[in-house]
Every structure is written in C-alpha cells, then in structure tokens.
Design a protein around this motif. Sequence first.
Motif, short mmCIF file in Angstrom:
data_model
loop_
_atom_site.label_atom_id
_atom_site.label_comp_id
_atom_site.label_asym_id
_atom_site.label_seq_id
_atom_site.Cartn_x
_atom_site.Cartn_y
_atom_site.Cartn_z
N LEU A 209 40.21 30.68 -14.13
CA LEU A 209 41.64 30.42 -14.17
C LEU A 209 42.41 31.57 -13.54
O LEU A 209 42.13 32.74 -13.81
N THR A 210 43.39 31.24 -12.73
CA THR A 210 44.30 32.24 -12.20
C THR A 210 45.26 32.68 -13.31
O THR A 210 45.37 32.02 -14.35
N PRO A 211 45.99 33.77 -13.11
CA PRO A 211 46.97 34.18 -14.12
C PRO A 211 48.01 33.11 -14.45
O PRO A 211 48.55 33.09 -15.56
N GLU A 212 48.25 32.20 -13.51
CA GLU A 212 49.22 31.13 -13.72
C GLU A 212 48.60 29.90 -14.38
O GLU A 212 49.28 28.91 -14.65
N GLY A 213 47.29 29.95 -14.66
CA GLY A 213 46.62 28.82 -15.27
C GLY A 213 46.05 27.83 -14.29
O GLY A 213 45.58 26.75 -14.68
N VAL B 243 33.47 39.99 -16.12
CA VAL B 243 34.15 38.72 -16.32
C VAL B 243 35.64 39.01 -16.52
O VAL B 243 36.01 40.08 -17.03
N ASP B 244 36.48 38.09 -16.08
CA ASP B 244 37.92 38.23 -16.30
C ASP B 244 38.18 38.03 -17.79
O ASP B 244 38.13 36.91 -18.30
N GLY B 245 38.46 39.10 -18.49
CA GLY B 245 38.66 39.04 -19.93
C GLY B 245 39.94 38.38 -20.36
O GLY B 245 40.15 38.14 -21.56
N ASN B 246 40.81 38.04 -19.42
CA ASN B 246 42.03 37.29 -19.71
C ASN B 246 41.86 35.79 -19.49
O ASN B 246 42.80 35.02 -19.69
N ASP B 247 40.69 35.40 -19.06
CA ASP B 247 40.37 33.99 -18.76
C ASP B 247 39.42 33.49 -19.84
O ASP B 247 38.22 33.78 -19.82
N TRP C 34 51.46 41.77 -18.52
CA TRP C 34 51.90 40.61 -19.29
C TRP C 34 51.79 39.33 -18.47
O TRP C 34 51.65 38.23 -19.03
N LEU C 35 51.86 39.42 -17.16
CA LEU C 35 51.75 38.24 -16.30
C LEU C 35 50.34 37.68 -16.27
O LEU C 35 50.13 36.55 -15.83
N GLU C 36 49.36 38.46 -16.73
CA GLU C 36 47.96 38.03 -16.68
C GLU C 36 47.36 37.80 -18.06
O GLU C 36 46.16 37.53 -18.17
N GLU C 37 48.15 37.91 -19.11
CA GLU C 37 47.61 37.86 -20.48
C GLU C 37 46.95 36.51 -20.79
O GLU C 37 47.29 35.48 -20.19
N PRO C 38 46.00 36.47 -21.73
CA PRO C 38 45.13 35.30 -21.91
C PRO C 38 45.74 34.10 -22.62
O PRO C 38 45.37 32.96 -22.31
N VAL C 39 46.62 34.30 -23.58
CA VAL C 39 47.15 33.18 -24.36
C VAL C 39 47.99 32.26 -23.48
O VAL C 39 47.78 31.04 -23.43
N LYS C 40 48.94 32.82 -22.76
CA LYS C 40 49.79 32.03 -21.86
C LYS C 40 48.97 31.38 -20.76
O LYS C 40 49.25 30.26 -20.33
#
Length: 366
Positions: free
Chosen positions: A14-18, A223-227, A280-286
């Motif tokens: 997933l990209t930061p934008e989902g 691994v992307d830990g925000n994904d 904050w633009l890359e955080e996992p929940v959003k």
Amino acid sequence: MSYNKINVAYTRYLTPEGGLVGELPRWADDFNLLTQLYKQMVLTRLFDQKVVALQRTGRIGTYAPTLGQEAIGVAIGSLMQPDDVLVPYYRDTAVQLLRGVRMEEILLYWGGDERGSHYAEPAVAQDFPVNIPIATQALHVCGVATAFKIRGEHRVVVTTCGDGATSKGDFLEALNVAGTWQLPVVFVINNNQWAISVPRRIQCGAPTLAQKAIGAGFQGEQVDGNDMLAVYDRVQNALARARKGKGPVLLECLSYRLGDHTTADDATRYRSAEEVKHAWLEEPVKRLQSFMVSQNVWDEGRERALISECQALVQKAVDAFDHAGTQAPESVIDHVYAKWPEALAEQREWFLERAMRRAGSDAHGE
C-alpha cells in the motif's frame, strides 16, 4: 517484493495514500480479516492516548507510546499461535492486547504494580513480562527457543526491539546463537528512526538493519512497517518458516515514532516539526482505512461506531484499574529471587514490618 542494492528484500503493498503497489497476496481478499486488523489498530491507538493522558495527570508512571507503530504489533499479535511465546520490549502494547493481556493489567504494570505482570489469561501465562533493559530480551528468546528445539516442539518465540537495540552486543550475540543453532525465533525490529534522541542515520553505519541477520547466517528482510498488509504478510511467512524448522528470521519494519520516546521525553528538542508532519502522511491507521474505503468496505458510520465501541472498552479498563486496590507490600520484593536468600531474611522481615506499620497509619488517617 523488491530488492535493494545489497540484496535485502523489501515489501510494500500500500502507498501512503492507501493505493495499491503491485498484486496483493490472496489472503488480502478477506475483508473480514482486514476489518478486524483495522479495529485492533484503532483500539490500540485510543488506549495509547488514554494511557498518555493518565500519565500526564499523575495516575501512572512513565509510559512508552506506540503512536504510529500500531501495524507492527497488531500483525504480530494476530498471527502468533496460543502456544508460541512472546518476549516483548516496552513498546509492545498492541501485541500484548492480542495475546490476551488485559488493558487494566497494562495500566497496572505502568503504574508500578507487580500485578500488571501476573496475567490472568492462561493463554499468555508463558509470555514474558515487558523488558526494559535494551536488547537483553534477544538472549532470553534464544534460551526459550533452545528448549523448544530440544523438546521437538513446533513452537516459535517472537521478540521485538527498537532500531537502537540492534547496536547492542546482546542483540548481535543473540543473532549469532540463533543462526548457529537454527533456532525457531522471529526477531522483529521496530525501526521507528529514533533511538531516543539519536537518529537512525548516525546510530548505525549499515545501509539496513536487516542485513545484520545475513552476517549471522539467516534470512533478514525489510518491510514497510506502516503498511499493515505488508507487515502481516511477512510476519506470517516468518512464523511459518521458523515453525517448520527452517531457522530464524529477522524482519526490519520501517516505521516512525510519532510521539515522544516515553512520557519522560520531549522529542521537540531533537527533531523538527516538519519531519514529524511528513511522517504523519505515512502513518499506518489512516493508510489501511483509506484502502478499505476505496474497496467500499468501510465508511464514516462504521468509523464512528468503532471509535465509540473502543472508547467504551478503554474506559471499562480504566475503571477496573482505578478499583484494583493496593498491591501487597511484599510484591515489590517477592519476585527479585526465585527463593529469598537466607542472608537477606532479616531485611525482608524489616521491610514487611515497616510496610504493615505504614499501612496501619494510613488506615487511621495519620
């Protein structure tokens, strides 16, 4: 999955934008699973916020927030089997909650109460308590895994640490033992970019932290830990590999510590507001929420209902914590030794007598 210049695998879906990056693994079609993962991330974040608030008002002691790192813990906790063993560090709230540790027990622990490490849930009876010393848990894991191997048990031990811990001798020695003996261990590095006030770029000269496993003779990857999808996929793979007797795995999860190191820290003293704003633009929940909305499996109504449900669960735990009563005075010393040394028996009796007198004075308002 891609590879960088030193041949360490890196996974992101997933990209930061989902948005999607490449083809998803087949299990990611299970939107019921994704919903449960998302719900647990939100619960972890709301609980985390409440614990910080309790610390700010003096109701508990120092606490290590998990803000921005929820995907790592939720993935691990969701995938471990009941008879596996977790050896956590101090930023593993999400994993512990999924393993069966109660929120009120976590509050008791950070409130300085020994009952916070005496888990009521039988399924987590063999999990270790929170480890505060840096990297020593990596060696404990090797001891547990050796026992599994000697007994011929198909169980896995999982441990986590921050990026700073990977520069400690304990960590490197543990990798050496795990690789030499091919132990069923999964090492997860929460590379949140800051070892308290020391940035990752000057804390270690290696291009990646994952490659430290290569020197010990086993698989290391990033691994992307925000994904959430990427972390879940690679943790799943690592656990399966270790369980089949194929040796240890090291996962370096690239995340970011959005909050302070602990509630005793002030991160504004050593990092810029611009850096945090970008993180904050890359955080996992959003990110996961955006993906689920794009797939028409999540909406504002469900979000509001979830937040209300989680807030009620958190408040129930706080109420239980508030009514837990006072711990027994001897609990602060009873777990120092497996058997109290005879040479210190007199000191123990002195302590207990003093504690009882003080408790009597308090009861009479003196």
